[in-house]
Design a protein around this motif. Structure first.
Motif, mmCIF file in Angstrom:
data_model
loop_
_atom_site.group_PDB
_atom_site.id
_atom_site.type_symbol
_atom_site.label_atom_id
_atom_site.label_comp_id
_atom_site.label_asym_id
_atom_site.label_seq_id
_atom_site.Cartn_x
_atom_site.Cartn_y
_atom_site.Cartn_z
ATOM 1 N N ALA A 1 0.955 -1.361 -0.079
ATOM 2 C CA ALA A 1 -0.133 0.094 -0.008
ATOM 3 C C ALA A 1 0.844 1.326 -0.043
ATOM 4 N N VAL B 1 -5.705 -1.053 4.545
ATOM 5 C CA VAL B 1 -4.647 -0.912 3.637
ATOM 6 C C VAL B 1 -5.087 0.137 2.524
ATOM 7 N N GLU C 1 -2.868 3.771 1.771
ATOM 8 C CA GLU C 1 -2.376 3.953 0.345
ATOM 9 C C GLU C 1 -2.902 5.496 0.059
#
Length: 204
Positions: free
Chosen positions: A32, A189, A193
Motif C-alpha cells: 500500500a 490498507v 495508500e
C-alpha cells in the motif's frame, strides 16, 4: 540502484516510521505504501515482529526497507542478518556508528544538538535524523543548528505531521521527513495508500 543515504532520503519526501505488531500485516502494508508513492520504509525495532516484518516487506517490488530504533551492536548484527537496506538510530554513539560505517550500509543517526552533529562529522557522516524534532525546538532550532554545519542534511522525525511537513520540507537542508501519521492504528490498507499518496505529493 540506491546505494547512499542521500539517495534514500531523496527517494520520497516522507519516510514512514513503522511499528509493526503482526508480521502478517507487513507485506500488504508495504504494498500500500509503495503503491501510494512511498518506497522507503523504516521498520522500527520496537516489537518482536520487526525482523520478520522486514523480511516480508523486502518481498515487495520497489520497496527500500530499513531498520529503525537500532540502539546497540547486537541489534545491528540482527538487522544485517535480515539484509536491511539502511539503518536508522535515535542517537549517535561511536560504539554503534563504527561497525555500521565499516559495513557500508547507509546510516541515518539521530542528532539533537551541535555536539551530536560534530561527532557525526568527525565520523565522516553528513546526513542525520533530527530527533525528536518538535520537542527539540522544531524548525527554528534546526535552522539555528544547520547554519554552522552547511554540509549537513537532515530528516526531521518526531512530532512531524501532514500539516507541518511542508514547512520542514521547504527548508533546503531537509531532504525528507519521518512520520508515523501515514499508518494510524486501525487504518485499512486502502486508507494507508491514500495517506501515502497524499504524503508523496508534498513535494509536487
Amino acid at each position: 540502484m540506491t546505494t547512499t543515504i542521500a539517495d534514500i532520503m531523496r527517494a520520497a519526501p516522507v519516510i514512514p516510521v513503522l511499528v509493526i505488531e503482526d508480521a502478517a500485516q507487513a507485506r500488504p502494508l508495504a504494498e500500500a505504501l509503495v503503491k501510494g508513492g512511498l518506497r522507503v520504509l523504516e521498520v522500527t525495532l520496537r516489537t518482536g515482529a520487526a525482523i520478520e516484518a522486514i523480511a516480508e516487506m523486502k518481498k515487495v517490488e520497489g520497496a527500500i526497507v530499513g531498520a529503525g530504533t537500532v540502539v546497540n551492536t547486537d541489534q545491528f548484527k540482527q538487522v544485517m542478518d535480515a539484509d536491511v537496506e539502511f539503518i536508522v538510530s535515535p542517537g549517535l554513539t561511536e560504539r554503534l556508528a563504527d561497525p555500521i560505517i565499516a559495513s557500508g550500509v547507509p546510516f541515518l543517526p539521530g542528532i539533537a544538538n551541535a555536539g551530536d552533529i560534530m561527532r557525526g562529522l568527525d565520523l565522516g557522516l553528513t546526513h542525520f535524523k533530527f530527533f525528536p524534532a518538535e520537542t527539540s525546538g522544531g524548525l527554528k532550532a534546526l535552522k539555528a543548528l544547520a547554519a554552522p554545519f552547511y554540509q549537513a542534511k537532515f530528516c526531521p522525525t518526531g512530532g512531524v505531521s501532514l500539516a507541518s511537513a511542508p514547512e520542514w520540507l521547504a527548508f533546503d537542508p531537509v531532504l525528507c521527513v519521518g512520520g508515523s501519521w501515514i499508518t494510524p492504528k486501525g487504518a485499512s490498507v486502502a486508507q494507508v495508500e491514500t495517506l501515502a499518496r497524499e504524503a508523496a505529493g508534498l513535494r509536487d
